[in-house]
Every structure is written in structure tokens, then in C-alpha cells.
Enzyme design. Structure first.
Site, short mmCIF file in Angstrom:
data_model
loop_
_atom_site.label_atom_id
_atom_site.label_comp_id
_atom_site.label_asym_id
_atom_site.label_seq_id
_atom_site.Cartn_x
_atom_site.Cartn_y
_atom_site.Cartn_z
N VAL A 17 0.83 -1.21 0.00
CA VAL A 17 0.00 0.00 0.00
C VAL A 17 0.86 1.25 0.00
O VAL A 17 0.64 2.18 -0.78
CB VAL A 17 -0.96 0.01 1.21
CG1 VAL A 17 -1.74 1.31 1.27
CG2 VAL A 17 -1.91 -1.18 1.14
N ARG A 48 11.53 -0.56 7.50
CA ARG A 48 12.36 -1.46 8.31
C ARG A 48 13.63 -1.86 7.57
O ARG A 48 14.66 -2.11 8.21
CB ARG A 48 11.56 -2.70 8.69
CG ARG A 48 10.52 -2.46 9.77
CD ARG A 48 9.81 -3.74 10.15
NE ARG A 48 9.06 -4.31 9.04
CZ ARG A 48 8.36 -5.44 9.10
NH1 ARG A 48 8.36 -6.15 10.21
NH2 ARG A 48 7.68 -5.88 8.05
N ARG A 49 13.56 -1.95 6.24
CA ARG A 49 14.72 -2.39 5.45
C ARG A 49 15.13 -1.28 4.48
O ARG A 49 14.64 -1.23 3.34
CB ARG A 49 14.38 -3.67 4.70
CG ARG A 49 14.07 -4.86 5.60
CD ARG A 49 13.88 -6.15 4.82
NE ARG A 49 12.72 -6.07 3.94
CZ ARG A 49 11.47 -6.34 4.31
NH1 ARG A 49 11.22 -6.69 5.57
NH2 ARG A 49 10.48 -6.26 3.46
N GLY A 136 -11.19 -1.31 1.69
CA GLY A 136 -10.29 -0.85 0.64
C GLY A 136 -10.72 0.42 -0.05
O GLY A 136 -10.88 1.47 0.57
N ILE A 138 -13.54 1.19 -1.40
CA ILE A 138 -14.96 1.53 -1.36
C ILE A 138 -15.19 2.72 -0.43
O ILE A 138 -14.85 2.65 0.75
CB ILE A 138 -15.80 0.34 -0.86
CG1 ILE A 138 -15.55 -0.90 -1.73
CG2 ILE A 138 -17.28 0.69 -0.85
CD1 ILE A 138 -16.18 -2.16 -1.19
N GLU A 192 -2.83 -14.87 2.61
CA GLU A 192 -1.47 -14.82 3.14
C GLU A 192 -0.99 -16.25 3.43
O GLU A 192 -1.78 -17.20 3.50
CB GLU A 192 -1.44 -14.00 4.43
CG GLU A 192 -1.92 -12.57 4.29
CD GLU A 192 -0.91 -11.68 3.56
OE1 GLU A 192 0.25 -12.12 3.41
OE2 GLU A 192 -1.30 -10.58 3.14
N ASP A 203 -9.88 -10.07 11.04
CA ASP A 203 -9.87 -8.90 10.17
C ASP A 203 -11.27 -8.31 10.04
O ASP A 203 -11.48 -7.11 10.22
CB ASP A 203 -9.32 -9.30 8.80
CG ASP A 203 -9.39 -8.17 7.78
OD1 ASP A 203 -8.47 -7.35 7.72
OD2 ASP A 203 -10.40 -8.12 7.03
N LYS A 207 -13.12 -4.57 11.43
CA LYS A 207 -13.87 -3.68 10.55
C LYS A 207 -15.30 -3.49 11.05
O LYS A 207 -15.85 -2.39 10.98
CB LYS A 207 -13.86 -4.23 9.13
CG LYS A 207 -12.46 -4.25 8.50
CD LYS A 207 -12.43 -5.02 7.19
CE LYS A 207 -11.03 -5.04 6.61
NZ LYS A 207 -10.93 -5.88 5.39
#
Length: 430
Positions: A17, A48-49, A136, A138, A192, A203, A207
Site C-alpha cells: 500500500v 524497516r529495510r 479498501g 470503497i 497470506e 480482520d 472492521k
């Protein structure tokens, strides 16, 4: 007249994102400036990297010290897309303390500590926007807290997780089992490597907490949301659903009680009639059905995840927050004036589809019907099939409370003629 001094943006996180947010800020810079009334400048990116090559982002902007970035004092807006509880919570509150407004996509943090974050934003006179935290691309948060602010929302019913909808849609359309559908979702990048947050509905529950809080002007935390995953849904459940003219979806359901004195928030698999608009939502898409007194029934539909769609929601919030910054004002904050109690799942009233494994002998149906009657649960339909001394009994109830149904099932398990409870599925959307 456009202001020439740019508004400075700090980006926390540059994954799927975050990298899209940075790309759109760069490629659409002129359009964004015209819409805002001032240019926006990416002033720093915390990662982080730092050694990873990030196309379109100058290495000079990259830092591993997110705290120093949000403390700079010249940052106008912090965009947080790192997720999780910490360090995101501390970084956001630090950003408020040092004069920045915040745009976040962090559903877990907002569901757990939204009230505290709103209070911090208000204390420092800054904005907290989070359209990207739910569904997302919407547009949903802003319509609920702004467009419908003069209306009374009674129910929010939705598919808010693309991974689970893809899996259930695949099971429905192909007859695949759960594991087979999950494997395909993983191979296509919808799931994932560890899909627990999706398939166990963590998740979606986060929401649901956010949606319920906004819809009912009441603080609803993640712990207030009843959660049931969809890993136990089987091909047999879909076969039963089809016989009823239904399909199965993992639904987030937020409701105001009939007397208006309380609210409920829950996430679980449910049978839904094929005639309902949500039944036709396929693949990894999301859709949310809102019922309000004046506006009636509204449906919001679109891609619920992914880098570009989520970044679209983030950029929409960024434009709004930057406009507020220029006009020296803030947008709507938390609205929790109603302070309605959140009722437990036992108080929820709905229909149920119960599949029982029973002995194939006379009197079984009468015994089962008696148990339902003793617990005040009215039966709508019964279907029985038997062979070689074993049988299945499918009962569909009229509306009953979850507590009454739970008592009924416990009593059924004690019957000698009931071998087991194969499945219990709620029936929604009618």
C-alpha cells in the site's frame, strides 16, 4: 490562488500500500496540488529495510527512525500504513503531539483504541482519517459519518474481507472443499501464507467494530464483536444452502435493537438468499449493505483490498486532510454521544439452519420437535433422509435468540437418538 509552499507528508510503511501511495503522490502531483490548493511533498519514508530499492523514491527520503520523522515539527500529515498495534499507536499519538494530522489504514488499532486516538487528535486540534481501514477503495467511512450524519442507521450488513469471499465463492461455484479453495486463494495471492486473520474473521471483526461505532454513534471495541471463522464451512453446507435458494457468505452484521436501546456487532458465516444483493458479490470483492430510516437501503461495492485500491482511499483522505490544513480547520471526529450498550450474542435474534445426524427409527422427529418447543424455538421447515439405520434431519427455524438456540442444541445432544450436530448456520438477509 494556489499556495506555493508545499504541505509535507511523512509516510510510515512502504509495502504494497505504501509504495502505491508514494507512486500516486508522484505521478499525480499536479492534479493533487490543484485539488488541494497547494502542492504536497513526500518529506520522508520510514521503513524497516532501508537497503531495499524502492522505485520512484529517493534514498535520501528513506529512514528507519520513524519516531524522529514524526517528531520533525514541519510535517503536516503523517500517513500510517504499517499496521499492527505498536509502534503504530505511539507513532500516531506522537504525530499529533508534534502538530501533524494523521491518515491511517490500521483497522486493528482503530478497533482496539479508536476512542483514545480520536481523543488525542481532538486534544491537539488535528485530523484522524481512516477510510482505507475498511473495505479498501470503497467509499464507506465518509458516507457513514458525513453523508448519513442526518439520518438514523439501523443496520449495516456486509462482506468486508476479500480473501474469505473468494474462498466461499469458489466453494459455491465449483463444489470445492475448504482446503482446496484456500490453496487456490493462496496460489493467486488472495490469501497470506498464514491466513488466520482472514479465515478466523479477526480482520472482519475489527472492521465491524469500526462500522458499528460510526453507524450508531457508540464506542464499539473489537472485544465487543462476536467472531466466528469460516474454516468449518463444508461442501455439504453449500448443498443445503442451495436447496434453500441461498448461498453462504462471511458477514459482518451491525444492528440497532428494535427498541433502539442497544446495538450488536457480529461476524460469522451465514446463509443468505440468492435474491439478496450481497449474494451476487463474487471473487475477492467486498460489498456493504446499509439500511437507514430516511435513505432506505444503500449498497457500497468494489475491490476491498490490494495496493492500488487501498492507496486510492488513503489519497482521498490525504486530500481532505490537506484541505482542512489549509483552511485551518478539522473534519469530523469521533461521534459517540449515543453511548448505547453493546448486547451480547445471546440476545441476537435470527433464523437458524441445523443439520442433525439421528437414528433412523420412529419417534425421532417427535423427540426433536419437542426439544425445540420446550426451548421456545419455532420450527419453520424440517427435512429428513434415512438409510441403513442412520438418518439426517435438517431443521430451519423461525427467528429465535442465540441463547435459546444454544440451549436447544445442548438438549438435542443429550437425546439418545441424536448421534451428533453436523452443522449450525445462521440465516440472514431476509
Amino acid at each position: 490562488m494556489m499556495r506555493t509552499r508545499p504541505l509535507k507528508v511523512a509516510l510510515l510503511g512502504c509495502g504494497v500500500v505504501g509504495s502505491e501511495v508514494a507512486r500516486i503522490m508522484t505521478t499525480h502531483a499536479d492534479d493533487l496540488a490543484a485539488r488541494i490548493g497547494a502542492p504536497v511533498e513526500l518529506a520522508g519514508v520510514a521503513v524497516r529495510r532501508p537497503s531495499k530499492v524502492r522505485e520512484g523514491i529517493s534514498p535520501d527520503l528513506v529512514t528507519t527512525d520513524a519516531t524522529a520523522l514524526v517528531k520533525r515539527g514541519d510535517i503536516d500529515v503523517v500517513v500510517e500504513v504499517i499496521g499492527g498495534i505498536e509502534p503504530a499507536r505511539t507513532l500516531i499519538t506522537t504525530a499529533f503531539e508534534h502538530g501533524a494530522s494523521v491518515v491511517s489504514a490500521n483497522k486493528a488499532l482503530l478497533a482496539q483504541d479508536g476512542a483514545a486516538l480520536h481523543a488525542a487528535a481532538e486534544e491537539h486540534g488535528r485530523d484522524l482519517y481512516y477510510e482505507a481501514a475498511v473495505a479498501g477503495a470503497i467509499p464507506l467511512i465518509r458516507p457513514l459519518r458525513e453523508s448519513l450524519a442526518g439520518d438514523k442507521v439501523n443496520r449495516v450488513l456486509g462482506i468486508v474481507n476479500g480473501t474469505t469471499n473468494f474462498i466461499l465463492d469458489k466453494m459455491d461455484s465449483t463444489g470445492a472443499g475448504y482446503q482446496e479453495a484456500l490453496d487456490e486463494a493462496t496460489a493467486l495471492g488472495y490469501a497470506e501464507a498464514d491466513p488466520t486473520a482472514d479465515v478466523e474473521a479477526f480482520d472482519a471483526a475489527a472492521k465491524a467494530a469500526i462500522l458499528a461505532g460510526i453507524a450508531f454513534h457508540t464506542r464499539v471495541r473489537l472485544d465487543d464483536v462476536y467472531r466466528e471463522g469460516m474454516t468449518e464451512v463444508t461442501a455439504a453446507d453449500f448443498a443445503s444452502a442451495k436447496e434453500m435458494g441461498c448461498t453462504i457468505k462471511l458477514l459482518a452484521i451491525c444492528e440497532r435493537a428494535a427498541d433502539g436501546a442497544s446495538v450488536t456487532a457480529r461476524v460469522h458465516p451465514a446463509m443468505i438468499p440468492l435474491s439478496h444483493p450481497l449474494a451476487s458479490v463474487r471473487g475477492a470483492y467486498n460489498a456493504v449493505f446499509v439500511e437507514s430510516e430516511a435513505a432506505g437501503q444503500l449498497m457500497f461495492y468494489g475491490p476491498g483490498a490490494g495496493g492500488a485500491p487501498t492507496a486510492s482511499a488513503v489519497l482521498g483522505d490525504l486530500v481532505a486532510v490537506c484541505r482542512n490544513r489549509l483552511s485551518k480547520t478539522t473534519g469530523p471526529g469521533e461521534s459517540a454521544y449515543a453511548a448505547l450498550p453493546v448486547s451480547p450474542m445471546g440476545d441476537v435474534v435470527t433464523r437458524y439452519h441445523i443439520s442433525l445426524d439421528v437414528a433412523d427409527k420412529p419417534g425421532v422427529l417427535a423427540q426433536v420437535a419437542t426439544v425445540f418447543a420446550e426451548h421456545g424455538v419455532s420450527i419453520d421447515t424440517v427435512r429428513q433422509q434415512g438409510k441403513d439405520g442412520e438418518a439426517s434431519l435438517v431443521v430451519v427455524t423461525h427467528r429465535a435468540s442465540d441463547a435459546a438456540l444454544t440451549g436447544t442444541v445442548e438438549a438435542l445432544r443429550s437425546l439418545d437418538t441424536v448421534r451428533g450436530v453436523a452443522s449450525i448456520m445462521r440465516v440472514e438477509g431476509e
